[in-house]
Design an enzyme around this catalytic site. Structure first.
Site, PDB file in Angstrom:
ATOM      1  N   LYS A  46      61.081 -28.239  35.430  1.00  0.00           N
ATOM      2  CA  LYS A  46      62.252 -28.468  34.312  1.00  0.00           C
ATOM      3  C   LYS A  46      63.314 -28.948  34.542  1.00  0.00           C
ATOM      4  CE  LYS A  46      60.219 -23.889  32.707  1.00  0.00           C
ATOM      5  NZ  LYS A  46      60.124 -23.111  33.838  1.00  0.00           N
ATOM      6  N   ASP A  53      54.282 -22.581  36.644  1.00  0.00           N
ATOM      7  CA  ASP A  53      55.556 -22.910  35.984  1.00  0.00           C
ATOM      8  C   ASP A  53      56.718 -22.504  36.733  1.00  0.00           C
ATOM      9  OD1 ASP A  53      56.499 -23.230  32.899  1.00  0.00           O
ATOM     10  OD2 ASP A  53      57.795 -21.854  33.946  1.00  0.00           O
ATOM     11  N   TYR A  56      65.201 -22.645  39.660  1.00  0.00           N
ATOM     12  CA  TYR A  56      64.964 -21.427  40.437  1.00  0.00           C
ATOM     13  C   TYR A  56      64.830 -21.772  41.769  1.00  0.00           C
ATOM     14  CZ  TYR A  56      62.144 -20.596  35.853  1.00  0.00           C
ATOM     15  OH  TYR A  56      62.066 -20.515  34.521  1.00  0.00           O
ATOM     16  N   HIS A  85      64.921 -27.779  29.975  1.00  0.00           N
ATOM     17  CA  HIS A  85      64.964 -26.307  30.231  1.00  0.00           C
ATOM     18  C   HIS A  85      65.873 -25.439  29.070  1.00  0.00           C
ATOM     19  CE1 HIS A  85      64.705 -23.404  33.562  1.00  0.00           C
ATOM     20  NE2 HIS A  85      64.598 -22.703  32.668  1.00  0.00           N
TER      21      HIS A  85
HETATM   22  P1  NAD Z   1      57.468 -11.398  32.861  1.00  0.00           P
HETATM   23  O1  NAD Z   1      57.697 -11.021  31.305  1.00  0.00           O
HETATM   24  O2  NAD Z   1      56.327 -12.084  33.476  1.00  0.00           O
HETATM   25  O3  NAD Z   1      57.890 -10.268  33.645  1.00  0.00           O
HETATM   26  C1  NAD Z   1      57.917 -10.118  34.939  1.00  0.00           C
HETATM   27  C2  NAD Z   1      58.029  -8.668  35.490  1.00  0.00           C
HETATM   28  O4  NAD Z   1      57.027  -7.817  34.782  1.00  0.00           O
HETATM   29  C3  NAD Z   1      57.811  -8.522  36.694  1.00  0.00           C
HETATM   30  O5  NAD Z   1      58.775  -8.741  37.716  1.00  0.00           O
HETATM   31  C4  NAD Z   1      57.293  -7.092  37.165  1.00  0.00           C
HETATM   32  O6  NAD Z   1      58.490  -6.266  37.052  1.00  0.00           O
HETATM   33  C5  NAD Z   1      56.820  -6.710  35.669  1.00  0.00           C
HETATM   34  N1  NAD Z   1      55.160  -6.759  35.784  1.00  0.00           N
HETATM   35  C6  NAD Z   1      54.660  -7.926  36.073  1.00  0.00           C
HETATM   36  N2  NAD Z   1      53.121  -7.726  36.160  1.00  0.00           N
HETATM   37  C7  NAD Z   1      53.139  -6.363  36.004  1.00  0.00           C
HETATM   38  C8  NAD Z   1      51.874  -5.403  35.707  1.00  0.00           C
HETATM   39  N3  NAD Z   1      50.783  -5.974  35.939  1.00  0.00           N
HETATM   40  N4  NAD Z   1      52.310  -4.171  35.689  1.00  0.00           N
HETATM   41  C9  NAD Z   1      53.525  -3.744  35.404  1.00  0.00           C
HETATM   42  N5  NAD Z   1      54.479  -4.616  35.611  1.00  0.00           N
HETATM   43  C10 NAD Z   1      54.401  -5.787  35.848  1.00  0.00           C
HETATM   44  O7  NAD Z   1      59.045 -12.077  33.219  1.00  0.00           O
HETATM   45  P2  NAD Z   1      59.487 -13.582  33.526  1.00  0.00           P
HETATM   46  O8  NAD Z   1      59.208 -13.662  34.878  1.00  0.00           O
HETATM   47  O9  NAD Z   1      61.034 -13.758  33.056  1.00  0.00           O
HETATM   48  O10 NAD Z   1      58.723 -14.433  32.617  1.00  0.00           O
HETATM   49  C11 NAD Z   1      57.540 -15.224  33.201  1.00  0.00           C
HETATM   50  C12 NAD Z   1      57.642 -16.789  33.539  1.00  0.00           C
HETATM   51  O11 NAD Z   1      58.224 -17.533  32.298  1.00  0.00           O
HETATM   52  C13 NAD Z   1      58.863 -16.799  34.510  1.00  0.00           C
HETATM   53  O12 NAD Z   1      58.565 -16.652  35.877  1.00  0.00           O
HETATM   54  C14 NAD Z   1      59.154 -18.474  34.449  1.00  0.00           C
HETATM   55  O13 NAD Z   1      58.063 -19.345  34.713  1.00  0.00           O
HETATM   56  C15 NAD Z   1      59.460 -18.465  32.839  1.00  0.00           C
HETATM   57  N6  NAD Z   1      60.458 -18.299  32.253  1.00  0.00           N
HETATM   58  C16 NAD Z   1      61.265 -19.501  31.713  1.00  0.00           C
HETATM   59  C17 NAD Z   1      62.433 -18.849  31.152  1.00  0.00           C
HETATM   60  C18 NAD Z   1      63.002 -20.286  30.398  1.00  0.00           C
HETATM   61  O14 NAD Z   1      64.171 -20.450  30.123  1.00  0.00           O
HETATM   62  N7  NAD Z   1      62.283 -21.317  30.075  1.00  0.00           N
HETATM   63  C19 NAD Z   1      63.268 -17.954  31.302  1.00  0.00           C
HETATM   64  C20 NAD Z   1      62.494 -17.000  31.796  1.00  0.00           C
HETATM   65  C21 NAD Z   1      61.371 -16.852  32.262  1.00  0.00           C
END
Ligand code: NAD
Length: 272
Positions: free
Chosen positions: A76, A46, A51, A107
């Site tokens: 997106k 994704d 990004y 988005h």
């Molecule tokens: P997430 O909830 O996936 O959290 C990621 C963070 O959690 C990492 O940076 C790390 O600090 C921690 N983490 C990950 N795995 C872990 C583990 N096993 N143990 C402990 N800590 C851990 O947050 P995200 O990246 O914001 O969301 C995931 C994806 O969603 C994004 O990469 C993106 O593709 C999507 N996203 C979309 C939007 C949108 O507006 N459409 C906004 C934000 C994110």
């Protein structure tokens, strides 16, 4: 390697329920990080124009040797491109080095610009052309979805919204379910911005199953039927987040985690 369940979409296509997200992944590191994710076993990536790392995703795909059909790639449309979606889509495809994406999303609704209906009509054309196999939206609340349904022809295949135990968006998920729109949960781990992993409901279930708190939260999403793509730059955590198919949370454990709702949004409000 675990086989990831697929969720059936309303347009006949299906999507791997667990993928890998690259929000805030440094463009210079993206190829290495996505290559690691593909080696771990992820087949659903994704990304988004905003990004700034579509080219790195594309390079990792090209280097992987995987067949295109084995992969599910989402990108997106950014807010300032709502009136030029077809050109923005071409530019994304070129950066990705692909001739189609599996899923293309608006988005944000960005209501102050009031152009998301126009953008959606362009996405309908992209779906028609086959260059976006499926089309959907992101950060659309009930009012935005209602307007699309009233004014356009194609029902979005997915709505990608902020969703984790502290912020579950019941109104949007109920509306989506009623209209056959699959829910993608962004920031499924709440970005680690609040002490989710230490909560007894999560930590206790982790201890019971011999799993980590992150695995428990991912499992909660999967059992709720959400599509998720947790992000990590670290290969060990990518593997941990992928290793969630050998246990099941009980109804009581699921209920206790669902009860953690506290309207704890970590990202922006879709109306802003
Ligand atoms: P997430 O909830 O996936 O959290 C990621 C963070 O959690 C990492 O940076 C790390 O600090 C921690 N983490 C990950 N795995 C872990 C583990 N096993 N143990 C402990 N800590 C851990 O947050 P995200 O990246 O914001 O969301 C995931 C994806 O969603 C994004 O990469 C993106 O593709 C999507 N996203 C979309 C939007 C949108 O507006 N459409 C906004 C934000 C994110």
């Amino acid at each position: 390697m675990a086989s990831v369940p697929r969720i059936q979409l309303n347009d006949g296509h299906s999507i791997p329920q667990l993928g890998f997200g690259v929000f805030k992944v440094d463009p210079d590191e993206t190829t290495r990080i996505v290559s690691d994710a593909l080696e771990v076993g992820y087949r659903h990536i994704d990304t988004a124009r905003i990004y700034g790392n579509e080219a790195g995703v594309g390079a990792a795909i090209a280097e992987s040797g995987l067949q295109r059909e084995e992969l599910f790639i989402t990108t997106k449309l950014w807010n300032d491109d709502h009136s030029r979606a077809l050109d923005a889509f071409d530019a994304s495809l070129e950066r990705l080095g692909l001739d189609y994406v599996d899923l293309y999303l608006i988005h944000w609704p960005s209501p102050k610009d009031d152009r998301y209906v126009e953008a959606w009509q362009s996405l309908e054309q992209l779906r028609e052309s086959g260059r976006a196999r499926s089309i959907g939206v992101s950060n659309f609340l009930v009012g935005h979805l209602e307007r699309l349904l009233a004014e356009t022809d194609v029902v979005p295949a997915v709505d990608q919204i902020e969703l984790h135990p502290a912020h579950q968006q019941p109104a949007t998920t109920a509306f989506a379910e009623e209209h056959g729109i699959a829910i993608e949960a962004w920031s499924p781990l709440g970005q680690g911005k609040y002490p989710l992993f230490e909560l007894p409901e999560v930590a206790g279930a982790a201890a019971t199953h011999g799993k980590s708190p992150a695995q428990v939260v991912i499992r909660w999403h999967l059992q709720r039927g959400h599509i998720v793509f947790p992000k990590s730059n670290r290969r060990a955590r990518m593997a941990e987040n992928f290793d969630v198919f050998d246990f099941e949370l009980s109804e009581a454990e699921m209920g206790a985690i669902t009860a953690l709702e506290r309207e704890g949004r970590v990202g922006s409000h879709p109306d802003d």
